[in-house]
Scaffold this motif. Structure first.
Motif, mmCIF file in Angstrom:
data_model
loop_
_atom_site.group_PDB
_atom_site.id
_atom_site.type_symbol
_atom_site.label_atom_id
_atom_site.label_comp_id
_atom_site.label_asym_id
_atom_site.label_seq_id
_atom_site.Cartn_x
_atom_site.Cartn_y
_atom_site.Cartn_z
ATOM 1 N N LYS A 21 2.349 1.950 -3.349
ATOM 2 C CA LYS A 21 1.169 2.309 -4.506
ATOM 3 C C LYS A 21 0.734 0.917 -5.045
ATOM 4 C CE LYS A 21 0.980 6.780 -3.556
ATOM 5 N NZ LYS A 21 1.179 6.887 -2.160
ATOM 6 N N ASN A 42 -4.980 -0.715 -3.738
ATOM 7 C CA ASN A 42 -5.523 0.383 -2.760
ATOM 8 C C ASN A 42 -5.651 0.408 -1.483
ATOM 9 O OD1 ASN A 42 -5.665 1.832 -5.539
ATOM 10 N ND2 ASN A 42 -7.596 0.530 -5.860
ATOM 11 N N LYS A 62 0.874 -1.082 0.064
ATOM 12 C CA LYS A 62 -0.009 -0.133 0.198
ATOM 13 C C LYS A 62 0.824 1.210 0.139
ATOM 14 C CE LYS A 62 -3.968 2.190 2.281
ATOM 15 N NZ LYS A 62 -3.828 3.261 3.185
#
Length: 114
Positions: free
Chosen positions: A64, A67, A61
């Motif tokens: 990236k 989500n 996370k």
């Protein structure tokens, strides 16, 4: 109990204490749980969260990939996440800082979940 209870009473110049302290701090810095400028005394300030943030789902996370942590768990459980050339199957895997750049999705990764 704990490391401080076992070795805290020893003088800071004690070779055994110094060796163990330096080794532990180095390993925790490599893992990314401690900052490079932290020392043995910083262990007292560490929390469970410091370790949880190094789990692959949280690292993904942060960099990236996915989500949410929940989505990342699904990606791992369905065999869509690789660390280098190996498929990751353990969503609790702790990721050292230097391995973050090797986390990736298999080519069909993200589209399968949506």
């Amino acid at each position: 109990s704990g490391i401080n209870a076992e070795y805290g009473h020893l003088d800071n110049n004690n070779k055994t204490k110094k060796r163990i302290s330096e080794s532990l701090v180095y390993k925790l810095q490599e893992l990314g749980v401690m900052k490079k400028e932290d020392d043995f005394e910083s262990l007292k300030k560490m929390t469970v969260s410091d370790f949880l943030e190094r789990q692959i789902t949280f690292v993904m996370k942060k960099i990236k990939i996915g989500n949410s942590v929940k989505e990342n768990i699904k990606l791992i459980k369905t065999g869509q996440v690789k660390l280098g050339s190996k498929i990751v199957t353990n969503d609790k895997l702790l990721i050292p800082k230097k391995y973050e750049k090797f986390i990736e999705l298999k080519p069909t990764g993200k589209s399968t979940l949506r």
